[in-house]
Structure formats: structure tokens, C-alpha cells
Design an enzyme around this catalytic site. Structure first.
Site, short mmCIF file in Angstrom:
data_model
loop_
_atom_site.label_atom_id
_atom_site.label_comp_id
_atom_site.label_asym_id
_atom_site.label_seq_id
_atom_site.Cartn_x
_atom_site.Cartn_y
_atom_site.Cartn_z
N SER A 105 0.82 -1.22 0.00
CA SER A 105 0.00 0.00 0.00
C SER A 105 0.85 1.26 0.00
O SER A 105 1.96 1.29 0.55
CB SER A 105 -0.92 0.03 1.22
OG SER A 105 -1.80 -1.08 1.21
N GLU A 135 -3.11 -14.58 0.94
CA GLU A 135 -3.42 -13.68 2.04
C GLU A 135 -4.91 -13.68 2.36
O GLU A 135 -5.31 -13.67 3.51
CB GLU A 135 -2.97 -12.26 1.69
CG GLU A 135 -3.19 -11.25 2.81
CD GLU A 135 -2.71 -9.86 2.46
OE1 GLU A 135 -2.82 -8.98 3.32
OE2 GLU A 135 -2.23 -9.65 1.33
#
Length: 399
Positions: A129, A244
Site C-alpha cells: 500500500s 493472504e
């Protein structure tokens, strides 16, 4: 719980339960049960215990140090850990970087990095991110420019979970501005103690330090630390996100919350002088949560039943991510409701170090509000649930 466990599965579950009873340190279990923040040493102590047993990386193949478990055994292990109050290991190396290296890495990369992930010598975090990117990960701006036998990295990554515990990071970096944005991204492995790396803490709404902003200022990374081909990092990122989004692969932690919630409602919480469980509206909410859990578990087991060496999870991982995170949030909401005013205040020092005097209300109540606040994030990370709906619509429905 597996729908139709074999005799081998039953024996394996007994073995796992015995191991957890004997080897899970009581002080670590107490921190997990009462919502006290885990220290790095707590997590790494449990990592070393699992490493000695050969159970650190259930999803890895035997040739790289995995235990050789079936899908059912992996599911049992994850579920029993959650029910027993065992801490989650720092998963970025084991569940994300490791599978990427096994699938995409060179032989030299595998031989160097994988044993160090298993032993805990290297602890990894994830550099994905960025500020202003939101859920559009492909808009990332952190650059890596080639300089001889090095890549020089400049930029910043946001919400880097456990960077303050880690010494390694896997990064998505832009290595080309000429192709369309997904095609100019590469997957790079870097040292967090390299010159030019700065880690600044971000304290979340629960008051704890879990995430960070990491700055990269002319950080020099060996060229051999690029995984796969330059510009093909987007394919690797999608592969990693499937791992994930499945998280641990079971609902053991959620089942533990639900079981605790039943106990609170039956013994600790009251409504007009009667146990809360006798209050029809709350009992209906509790029943709904249990049905939701069973539905998510059925979805998960069906998805895992179709996994093989030839077929990995597709949009099932996105569906499980949505429903699993919504369930987790529902359970933490109900725990807040059941505890009532005991959930309102919490003492940050007790959340990090435990109580040094009699607690206010039940000891576990101190962690209820932080957990409720903390798990607001689960419907955002790994791609927000809104983005998951879009992925499902495109991949499964052709919209």
C-alpha cells in the site's frame, strides 16, 4: 470441523491438541485469551517451538521444509490453534513470501531465503500500500531504477504491518513507466536495515502500534533480489493475494470468540436480572452469528476440497475474504453488546503489559473495545470488500 473426518484426521487432531496442551506457553496463551498485545519475543518464542517440531509452514512442500500435511490436516491444525489460544505467527514470510519464492523464485533465492524464513532468522513484512493509492494498488509510485548490478528504490509504503518487528520486506515497485501501469511493476526483496530505510510508527484506533509508514531514500538492493521477470510483479502480487485472503484457512479464532460469547451471555452478563442468553433479541443475534459461521465454514471447506496441484483457489478466496471478515466484525460487535459498560473503558497499559492490580470488571473485558476497533480494518485490507465484489463480478459473472 471437517464434515467427514477420516480415522487419520481424528488421530491427527488428537496429536495437535496434545501438542498445544503441552507446548503452548501459559503466559502467551493468557495474553491471547485476555486480548493483551503480543510482544515480538512472544511470537518468536512460539515460532521456535513450532520450528523444532517442523510445523512452522504447513502450506510448504516437504522438499522446502513443510510437514507434508493433507489439506484436511492443515485445516485441523489452523482450527485447533485458534481454539487453543495460540498466537498467530508473523505470516508475511511463511504464508506470502515463501509460497511466492517456491513458485516464482530462482533456485538461489529459494536456497538462501526459505531456510531463514522457516527458522525465524528472517522476519518479513509486506510493502504494497501507498499514500493516495487507496485500493488501486496498480497506481503505486515507489520506483526502482537499475544501476548496474543494483536496483535503487525511492518512495514510501503505508500501513506496513509489523515492519518494526521485521528485518526484510517484499516490495512492489515500479520499474517501467512506459507500459500500462500493471505491466510496469516488479516484485523486489529488500533489507529493512539498509541505509536509506526509515520506519515511522502508526498507532491505530485501538491505541496499539502494529502498522508503520516506511520511507525508501535511494535504498540499494542487489539485482538478484528481483523475483520473476522485471515488469511481471503484478502476476506475482495476484498470486500472493490469494494466499493472504484465505488467511489461516479455518475459523478457529472466530469459533473461540463465539464460544466465549456464549459463556459471557450465560454466566457473566445479565439483562433485567436474568442471564443475557435468556433475552430473546440477543439470543436471536447469537443464533444468527452461529449460522453465519457454519455457512462460511461450509463455503471454505467446499473451496478447499477443490484445491489441487493443478487448481488453486480463484474467486472462492475473494468470497471467503468477504464473508469471513464480516463474520469477525459481527462477533466483536456482539461481544461489545454482551459486556455492556464493562467494554466501554479500557486501560492501554493493561492492554500492552497486563494488569498489575485487580482489573476493572472481567480481565478479558479490557480487550473487547480494542478488538472491536481493531477488526474494523479486516474488511479493508487485502483489497476492500467492495473491491472483492467487483473482482467476483468480473471473474465469475463476466460483468
Amino acid at each position: 470441523m471437517l464434515v467427514d473426518p477420516s480415522a487419520e484426521d481424528v488421530a491427527f487432531r488428537d496429536e495437535v491438541r496434545a501438542f498445544l496442551r503441552e507446548r503452548l506457553p501459559p503466559d502467551i496463551k493468557a495474553r491471547v485469551d485476555n486480548g493483551v498485545a503480543l510482544r515480538r519475543d512472544d511470537i518468536m518464542r512460539w515460532h521456535r517451538i513450532l520450528y523444532e517440531r517442523g510445523w512452522v509452514a504447513p502450506n510448504w512442500p516437504v522438499e522446502w521444509g513443510g510437514p507434508g500435511w493433507t489439506i484436511g490436516q492443515k485445516y485441523i491444525w489452523d482450527e485447533e490453534q485458534g481454539l487453543a489460544g495460540a498466537p498467530r505467527l508473523i505470516s508475511f514470510g511463511i504464508n506470502m513470501c515463501g509460497p511466492v519464492l517456491i513458485h516464482y523464485g530462482t533456485e538461489a533465492q529459494k536456497r538462501h531465503f526459505l531456510p531463514r524464513i522457516l527458522s525465524g532468522e528472517d522476519v518479513w513484512c509486506q510493502g504494497y500500500s501507498e499514500p493516495e493509492s487507496g485500493s488501486d494498488l496498480a497506481s503505486l509510485k515507489t520506483r526502482a531504477d537499475r544501476d548496474g548490478d543494483l536496483w535503487v528504490v525511492n518512495g514510501t509504503k503505508l500501513w506496513t504491518t509489523m515492519a518494526h518487528f521485521a528485518n526484510k520486506v517484499f516490495l512492489l515497485v515500479r520499474t517501467s513507466q512506459e507500459a500500462k501501469k500493471q505491466e510496469g511493476i516488479s516484485f523486489l526483496l529488500a533489507d529493512l536495515d539498509a541505509p536509506g530505510v526509515t520506519i515511522r510508527p502508526i498507532h491505530l484506533i485501538d491505541g496499539l502500534h502494529e502498522t508503520n509508514q516506511v520511507f525508501y531514500d535511494n535504498v540499494r538492493v542487489p539485482a538478484e533480489n528481483l523475483v520473476g521477470e522485471p515488469g511481471r510483479g503484478w502476476d506475482i502480487a495476484k498470486y500472493l493475494l490469494g494466499h493472504e485472503r484465505m488467511s489461516g484457512g479455518s475459523l478457529g479464532h472466530q469459533k473461540k470468540i463465539l464460544s466465549h460469547l456464549r459463556r459471557i451471555a450465560a454466566t457473566d452478563a445479565t439483562s433485567e436480572g436474568r442471564p443475557l442468553i435468556e433475552e430473546p433479541a440477543f439470543r436471536a443475534k447469537l443464533a444468527r452469528a452461529e449460522l453465519e459461521l457454519k455457512a462460511v465454514e461450509a463455503l471454505m471447506l467446499r473451496a478447499l476440497g477443490g484445491v489441487s496441484a493443478e487448481r488453486q483457489l480463484g474467486v472462492e478466496a475473494n468470497m471467503i475474504k468477504i464473508r469471513g471478515t464480516e463474520l469477525h466484525q459481527l462477533l466483536t460487535e456482539l461481544r461489545m453488546e454482551a459486556l455492556g459498560y464493562y467494554a466501554e473503558p479500557y486501560v492501554l497499559s493493561a492492554l500492552t503489559e497486563g494488569w498489575n492490580e485487580p482489573p476493572i470488571g472481567p480481565e478479558y473485558a479490557n480487550g473487547a473495545t480494542p478488538a472491536y476497533l481493531h477488526f474494523r480494518k479486516v474488511s479493508i485490507y487485502s483489497g476492500s470488500n467492495e473491491i472483492q465484489h467487483n473482482i467476483i463480478a468480473k471473474a465469475a459473472l463476466g460483468l
